[in-house]
Motif scaffolding. Structure first.
Motif, PDB file in Angstrom:
ATOM      1  N   TRP A   1      51.039  34.757  35.314  1.00 53.72           N
ATOM      2  CA  TRP A   1      50.252  33.814  36.101  1.00 53.72           C
ATOM      3  C   TRP A   1      49.200  33.143  35.244  1.00 53.72           C
ATOM      4  O   TRP A   1      48.549  33.789  34.417  1.00 53.72           O
ATOM      5  N   ASP A   2      49.001  31.855  35.491  1.00 49.08           N
ATOM      6  CA  ASP A   2      47.922  31.137  34.814  1.00 49.08           C
ATOM      7  C   ASP A   2      46.624  31.348  35.602  1.00 49.08           C
ATOM      8  O   ASP A   2      46.612  31.968  36.679  1.00 49.08           O
ATOM      9  N   GLY A   3      45.540  30.835  35.054  1.00 49.32           N
ATOM     10  CA  GLY A   3      44.234  31.039  35.685  1.00 49.32           C
ATOM     11  C   GLY A   3      44.140  30.484  37.088  1.00 49.32           C
ATOM     12  O   GLY A   3      43.529  31.088  37.967  1.00 49.32           O
TER      13      GLY A   3
ATOM     14  N   ARG B   1      45.062  33.365  44.229  1.00 47.41           N
ATOM     15  CA  ARG B   1      45.524  34.584  44.895  1.00 47.41           C
ATOM     16  C   ARG B   1      44.589  35.760  44.646  1.00 47.41           C
ATOM     17  O   ARG B   1      44.975  36.924  44.786  1.00 47.41           O
ATOM     18  N   ALA B   2      43.332  35.437  44.330  1.00 46.25           N
ATOM     19  CA  ALA B   2      42.341  36.471  44.038  1.00 46.25           C
ATOM     20  C   ALA B   2      42.157  37.439  45.207  1.00 46.25           C
ATOM     21  O   ALA B   2      41.927  38.629  44.998  1.00 46.25           O
ATOM     22  N   GLY B   3      42.286  36.974  46.423  1.00 45.75           N
ATOM     23  CA  GLY B   3      42.160  37.859  47.577  1.00 45.75           C
ATOM     24  C   GLY B   3      43.244  38.915  47.615  1.00 45.75           C
ATOM     25  O   GLY B   3      42.981  40.092  47.882  1.00 45.75           O
ATOM     26  N   GLU B   4      44.474  38.526  47.335  1.00 45.70           N
ATOM     27  CA  GLU B   4      45.587  39.483  47.300  1.00 45.70           C
ATOM     28  C   GLU B   4      45.451  40.443  46.129  1.00 45.70           C
ATOM     29  O   GLU B   4      45.722  41.641  46.251  1.00 45.70           O
TER      30      GLU B   4
ATOM     31  N   VAL C   1      37.255  40.591  44.444  1.00 45.80           N
ATOM     32  CA  VAL C   1      37.576  39.164  44.288  1.00 45.80           C
ATOM     33  C   VAL C   1      36.805  38.589  43.110  1.00 45.80           C
ATOM     34  O   VAL C   1      37.360  37.841  42.291  1.00 45.80           O
ATOM     35  N   ALA C   2      35.530  38.937  42.985  1.00 46.31           N
ATOM     36  CA  ALA C   2      34.715  38.433  41.868  1.00 46.31           C
ATOM     37  C   ALA C   2      35.298  38.870  40.531  1.00 46.31           C
ATOM     38  O   ALA C   2      35.333  38.082  39.577  1.00 46.31           O
ATOM     39  N   TRP C   3      35.773  40.109  40.457  1.00 46.34           N
ATOM     40  CA  TRP C   3      36.369  40.591  39.200  1.00 46.34           C
ATOM     41  C   TRP C   3      37.586  39.745  38.849  1.00 46.34           C
ATOM     42  O   TRP C   3      37.756  39.319  37.707  1.00 46.34           O
ATOM     43  N   TRP C   4      38.449  39.480  39.832  1.00 48.51           N
ATOM     44  CA  TRP C   4      39.644  38.691  39.565  1.00 48.51           C
ATOM     45  C   TRP C   4      39.314  37.235  39.241  1.00 48.51           C
ATOM     46  O   TRP C   4      39.972  36.615  38.408  1.00 48.51           O
TER      47      TRP C   4
END
Length: 173
Positions: free
Chosen positions: A6-8, A14-17, A44-47
């Motif tokens: 996956w790119d940024g 999809r940070a929530g998932e 989410v912040a970490w992702w």
């Protein structure tokens, strides 16, 4: 299940998932750098930080998704920024959702990261994992070598200090 790099933008979208997967991993007792209970906003912040690092070329992310396009696992490579260390990377956050464990998905994610590292000219990978964790069996069976163990290195999700074993793997012959 399919494994995709996956790119940024996709990591951010999809940070929530991805956060739900991280929270599930921590809730199952895996020592991946967070204490339980892991809040959704923190995950989410970490992702989102990983999305920024991916866009900058400092991080790579692979996600496993099931036929319904749900995230079931991830693995990452962190690339050091120093000129003398461009030949190596750190394998980080190999995670498989509890509902998808025991089906070889961890090995598929590990292989995807290792193959991409070879293709990118990386000749050395390293990682750390909680000593005695199920992940150790995977790494050893995949040809990783123990470099050593550090006592009381990190707190487990429940808070107690645990030893960590460092591993490395030479790539590309």
């Amino acid at each position: 299940m399919r494994v995709e790099r996956w790119d940024g933008a996709r990591v951010r979208d999809r940070a929530g998932e991805l956060a739900a997967l991280l929270a599930d991993t921590v809730a199952s007792g895996a020592s991946v750098g967070f204490l339980a209970p892991l809040g959704h906003a923190e995950a989410v912040a970490w992702w989102r930080e990983r999305a920024d690092a991916t866009e900058a070329g400092h991080f790579a992310v692979w996600a496993a998704v099931d036929p319904a396009d749900r995230v079931t696992g991830t693995v990452g490579l962190a690339f050091p920024g120093k000129p003398n260390s461009r030949h190596r990377a750190e394998l980080v956050k190999l995670m498989v959702h509890r509902s998808a464990r025991g089906r070889g998905l961890g090995r598929r994610l590990l292989t995807a990261a290792e193959d991409a590292a070879v293709a990118g000219g990386i000749t050395l990978l390293h990682l750390d994992t909680e000593t005695g964790s199920p992940a150790e069996g995977l790494y050893r069976s995949a040809g990783w070598t123990v470099a050593g163990t550090i006592p009381d290195y990190a707190a487990a999700p429940a808070g107690g200090l645990r030893p960590t074993t460092l591993y490395y793997k030479r790539l590309g012959g």
